[in-house]
Structure formats: structure tokens, C-alpha cells
Design a protein around this motif. Structure first.
Motif, PDB file in Angstrom:
ATOM      1  N   VAL A 127      -5.969   6.095  -0.298  1.00 58.86           N
ATOM      2  CA  VAL A 127      -5.176   4.900  -0.005  1.00 58.86           C
ATOM      3  C   VAL A 127      -5.015   4.152  -1.326  1.00 58.86           C
ATOM      4  N   VAL A 128      -3.782   3.780  -1.634  1.00 52.31           N
ATOM      5  CA  VAL A 128      -3.462   3.316  -2.973  1.00 52.31           C
ATOM      6  C   VAL A 128      -2.789   1.952  -2.935  1.00 52.31           C
ATOM      7  N   SER A 129      -3.212   1.077  -3.839  1.00 47.16           N
ATOM      8  CA  SER A 129      -2.573  -0.230  -3.948  1.00 47.16           C
ATOM      9  C   SER A 129      -1.157  -0.060  -4.494  1.00 47.16           C
ATOM     10  N   HIS A 130      -0.307  -1.008  -4.178  1.00 51.58           N
ATOM     11  CA  HIS A 130       1.117  -0.932  -4.518  1.00 51.58           C
ATOM     12  C   HIS A 130       1.585  -2.341  -4.827  1.00 51.58           C
ATOM     13  N   GLY A 131       1.208  -2.838  -6.022  1.00 49.53           N
ATOM     14  CA  GLY A 131       1.403  -4.238  -6.337  1.00 49.53           C
ATOM     15  C   GLY A 131       2.813  -4.728  -6.321  1.00 49.53           C
ATOM     16  N   ASP A 132       3.786  -3.799  -6.512  1.00 50.65           N
ATOM     17  CA  ASP A 132       5.161  -4.248  -6.538  1.00 50.65           C
ATOM     18  C   ASP A 132       5.800  -4.278  -5.149  1.00 50.65           C
ATOM     19  N   GLY A 133       5.029  -3.976  -4.127  1.00 51.68           N
ATOM     20  CA  GLY A 133       5.559  -4.089  -2.771  1.00 51.68           C
ATOM     21  C   GLY A 133       6.673  -3.099  -2.507  1.00 51.68           C
ATOM     22  N   THR A 134       7.442  -3.318  -1.445  1.00 48.88           N
ATOM     23  CA  THR A 134       8.569  -2.455  -1.126  1.00 48.88           C
ATOM     24  C   THR A 134       9.824  -3.296  -0.968  1.00 48.88           C
ATOM     25  N   PRO A 135      10.837  -3.122  -1.810  1.00 49.77           N
ATOM     26  CA  PRO A 135      12.083  -3.889  -1.711  1.00 49.77           C
ATOM     27  C   PRO A 135      12.658  -3.747  -0.301  1.00 49.77           C
ATOM     28  N   PRO A 136      13.591  -4.623   0.101  1.00 43.97           N
ATOM     29  CA  PRO A 136      14.425  -5.470  -0.755  1.00 43.97           C
ATOM     30  C   PRO A 136      13.902  -6.869  -1.066  1.00 43.97           C
ATOM     31  N   TYR A 191       0.821  -1.210   0.000  1.00 42.25           N
ATOM     32  CA  TYR A 191       0.000   0.000   0.000  1.00 42.25           C
ATOM     33  C   TYR A 191       0.855   1.261   0.000  1.00 42.25           C
ATOM     34  N   ASN A 192       0.378   2.278  -0.707  1.00 43.32           N
ATOM     35  CA  ASN A 192       0.877   3.648  -0.584  1.00 43.32           C
ATOM     36  C   ASN A 192      -0.153   4.448   0.196  1.00 43.32           C
ATOM     37  N   ASN A 193       0.300   5.149   1.207  1.00 48.25           N
ATOM     38  CA  ASN A 193      -0.566   6.002   2.021  1.00 48.25           C
ATOM     39  C   ASN A 193      -0.239   7.457   1.684  1.00 48.25           C
ATOM     40  N   ILE A 194      -1.212   8.150   1.112  1.00 45.83           N
ATOM     41  CA  ILE A 194      -0.994   9.506   0.613  1.00 45.83           C
ATOM     42  C   ILE A 194      -1.519  10.530   1.612  1.00 45.83           C
ATOM     43  N   SER A 195      -0.695  11.544   1.885  1.00 44.91           N
ATOM     44  CA  SER A 195      -1.151  12.638   2.744  1.00 44.91           C
ATOM     45  C   SER A 195      -2.389  13.283   2.149  1.00 44.91           C
ATOM     46  N   ALA A 196      -3.329  13.648   3.004  1.00 48.63           N
ATOM     47  CA  ALA A 196      -4.544  14.318   2.540  1.00 48.63           C
ATOM     48  C   ALA A 196      -4.159  15.564   1.753  1.00 48.63           C
TER      49      ALA A 196
END
Length: 423
Positions: free
Chosen positions: A273-282, A169-174
Motif C-alpha cells: 500500500v503506497v502513499s500518493h501525495g499528489d492525490g487524484t485529479p481533477p 493512496y495507490n493500491n498495488i496488486s500483490a
């Protein structure tokens, strides 16, 4: 649902307990959802004295106590939401805030509301990353990292990061209706301001190579609920955004709230709130389309042309704000706050069960009340739906709700099976 990836509720004696039928923090998969913290001394169970600065300090102390009780640190916060009774108090709240986030700043939302529980001046909640997840011995345990991003094409603020990604997930500031070049509110009315908010969100998403239709939940904060038709007129020019979304008639889940005031005296503020299919490395980078958005509606709950009842992505379902509407007639149910609360929760239950889940899968509940004094009556009904008091929770008083309702409730629901294409 599988008990393997399980909802994990926890409480500590170092933060306020027994303030209501909810848990201090509820973890599922890679996030901890912390209940909104009031400025309550955990020893006495009473509000601290000393005005807004002392109250803001106590809220953050309580959050820090909860965070540390689960072996995390404040830098694991990915989103902060601040509710104040008086928007003019935000300068003082910000001074306290900076002492807890001196270098890294999370995504953030700030809203003035009509009332808060216990007549508090401020209430603060946090969403925490959870790298170890809730699957014992999972291969990626401890490997996930936060990714923060700012772009000059959207308003930059020293007190918040535009978007903080963790896991899926990406959480975007209002976003306020601020022109990124001038740093000022755009001229015009609520339509112009709504368009600017959504353009700011789009610019942030473009900067991280995420399409606009990857939004799974929108929260609209309006200074005047009477502006909702004008806001919706603009909103429908942004959603759906792509030909794929249009062909599927995809719309994110949504909740609309009346704020007493917004920063910079804005008319509207929008949170995504935004989906983030590639996740967060590593960890190994996944194909962005390997995890898909699943949108679902049922005729057993009220439907809307402006949002989907529930949108699932990866290990969470995001449920739209539910009003006390009868799904068969579309009309407001008759009766008092207890009747309306029961209808809201019955609507949520119908949605939850329509996707083969149960109310025990709920990890977070957000309650918006027209009259905060009716909180106990709400809890009387609420306890029958959540007898274990497991979900984390937020309760705020608002000046108005759609359809002139007395209450609106939305929830975040765990999704152990995830959303791969073969699921």
C-alpha cells in the motif's frame, strides 16, 4: 479526535448480518472498507450449497449488495482480496469474478489459506473508493477519480490492474515472483523469488513516478514460514531505499502471513500500500511533499528492526501485524487463545494511544488464526475492545504464524488530523 471527519459504519439487510461483532462497511475520508464476505445467504444466514462456483457468486453478490446500499457501484472497487481453501479453485472463481468486472479490473490479491469461517471454500473482501468522503460539504466532494496504471516492466494480468490510485493512496496488486519479459516464475529459491517480487513493485512505482520509500504497508505471504529469515535477508536490501529514508531509519508497517498455497505455486507473494501525495485529479494537484509520512514506535508495544509499528499518511494509520508478545520481555505470553488475543489487542491499543488516538478510530481489523475453531473465544475478548462492533473485519485460518503464535492481528486506523507538515 474530531467528530467532523468521522468513522461511518453501515449495514444493509441485503447482505449477511450478525455473523460477528463487526460492520459490513466502514467509511472514513475517501475509502470504504468492506468486511470480508462469506458465501452466506443473507436471508437464511447459512452457507449456500453448490460448490465453489455458487459460493464465489454469493460472495460477490454480498459485496455488490453492500456497495449498492451505500450508493456506490462495483467499478468503485479499488482492491479485491480473494481467500480460497484450494488454490485449484481459482479458475472457477475467476470466471465468476470476470462477470462482475467485465471491463475495469481492480488491484487484486489471491491467497489460499488453511481455513475460513463456517468452513467456507472462499471469502472475498473489497476496498471501495469514496469520492464524497466523510466530511460534510467538503469542497472536493464527488470530484475525485480513480487512476489505473500498468507497465510492461512488471507482470501484466488481464484479471487485475497493477496499481489503482484514489485520493492519497495507490493500491498495488500483490506481486508474484514473475519475470515481466517471460511471464514465468524466476528460477532459484525463495531469495530469488523475494527479490523479483520487490523488483516488480519497484517497477510499478517507478512507472507512476512514486519512490519506493513511499510504501506505508507491506503484507508478506509465504508458502513456508520457515523461509522468513531468507526473505528478510533480501527485504533489508530494499528497505530503507533512499538516503533520506536511511537517515530517518524509515521502514513501512508490515504483516507476515503463512499461505497454504500461492498462485503459480510461488514461494512468496508481496502486497504493498503506497502513499500518493499528489492525490487524484481533477482536484488541484498538491505538492507531493505537502502530505508527509509519519512513522511511529512506542516502547509499550513490541518493536522490530524490520518494520515500524504504525505508519500514518493523510487520513489513515497502518498498524503492523501484532503478535501476542509481551513488550517488556519480547516473549510470547503464556496461556490460551484468549490470553494471546488480549495481548495482541493490548499491543494495538498501546500503539493507538501512543499517537493520541482511541480504539474507536479503528476502521478495519484483520485477524489471522492458527485454529479457526477458536473464533468464538477470540470474539469473547474482541468484544471488550470493540463493544460497538464498528470496525469492518476479516478472519482467516493460517497454517502457521511467527513465533508459533495462535493469533496475529493488524488494523487500519482513521487519522482525522491528516499528516501535513504543520500538523
Amino acid at each position: 479526535m474530531s467528530g467532523y471527519n468521522a468513522v461511518l459504519a453501515r449495514n444493509t439487510g441485503n447482505a449477511p448480518k450478525d455473523l460477528g461483532p463487526y460492520s459490513q462497511t466502514v467509511a472514513f475520508s475517501h475509502y470504504n472498507h468492506i468486511s470480508a464476505q462469506l458465501p452466506v445467504d443473507p436471508t437464511s444466514g447459512k452457507l449456500v450449497s453448490g460448490g465453489i462456483k455458487a459460493q464465489a457468486e454469493q460472495c460477490f453478490k454480498n459485496i455488490k449488495a453492500v456497495v449498492e446500499s451505500i450508493d456506490h457501484v462495483m467499478n468503485d472497487v479499488v482492491r479485491i482480496t480473494v481467500f480460497v481453501k484450494n488454490i485449484k479453485d481459482m479458475g472457477v472463481v475467476n470466471e465468476v469474478y470476470k462477470s462482475y468486472f467485465p471491463v475495469y479490473v481492480p488491484a487484486r490479491t489471491t491467497v489460499a489459506v488453511a481455513a475460513l469461517p463456517m468452513d467456507a471454500l472462499v471469502q472475498i473482501e473489497a476496498l471501495i473508493s469514496h469520492g464524497e468522503g466523510t466530511i460534510p460539504g467538503a469542497p472536493q466532494s464527488g470530484d475525485l477519480i480513480k487512476l489505473t496504471n500498468n507497465t510492461v516492466n512488471a507482470p501484466v494480468c488481464p484479471l487485475s490492474t497493477q496499481t489503482v490510485a484514489f485520493s492519497h493512496y495507490n493500491n498495488i496488486s500483490a506481486q508474484l515472483p514473475i519475470d515481466a519479459t517471460s511471464g514465468k516464475l524466476v528460477t532459484g529459491g525463495v531469495k530469488d523469488q523475494t527479490r523479483q517480487c520487490l523488483n516488480n513493485i519497484k517497477a510499478i512505482l517507478h512507472s507512476i513516478d512514486v519512490p519506493f520509500d513511499d510504501i506505508v504497508k507491506i503484507n508478506l505471504y509465504l508458502k513456508d514460514l520457515a523461509d522468513i529469515d531468507a526473505v528478510n535477508e533480501v527485504y533489508t536490501t530494499f528497505f530503507p531505499d533512499s538516503s533520506i529514508a536511511r537517515s530517518a531509519a524509515y521502514l513501512p508497517a508490515r504483516t507476515t502471513i503463512a499461505a497454504s498455497a500461492l498462485p503459480m505455486d510461488a514461494l512468496v507473494q508481496i502486497e504493498a500500500v503506497v502513499s500518493h501525495g499528489d492525490g487524484t485529479p481533477p482536484q488541484a494537484v498538491e505538492d507531493r511533499h505537502g502530505i508527509v509520512i509519519k512513522a511511529h514506535n512506542t516502547i509499550n508495544a513490541p518493536t522490530s528492526s524490520l518494520h515500524t509499528q504504525t505508519v500514518a499518511f493523510s487520513h489513515y494509520n497502518h498498524v503492523s501485524g501484532q503478535l501476542p508478545l509481551d513488550p517488556k520481555t519480547g516473549a510470547m505470553v503464556s496461556g490460551d487463545i484468549k490470553s494471546q488475543t488480549e495481548q495482541c489487542l493490548n499491543n494495538i491499543k498501546a500503539i493507538v494511544e501512543s499517537i493520541d488516538h482511541a480504539m474507536t478510530d479503528v476502521v478495519k481489523v484483520n485477524i489471522f488464526l492458527k485454529n479457526i475453531a477458536e473464533s468464538q473465544a477470540v470474539d469473547d475478548v474482541y468484544a471488550s475492545f470493540f463493544p460497538g462492533g464498528i470496525p469492518a473485519r476479516r478472519t482467516v485460518g493460517v497454517a502457521a504464524l511467527p513465533h508459533d503464535a495462535l493469533i496475529q492481528i493488524d488494523v487500519v486506523l482513521s487519522n482525522a488530523e491528516g499528516t501535513p507538515p504543520t500538523a
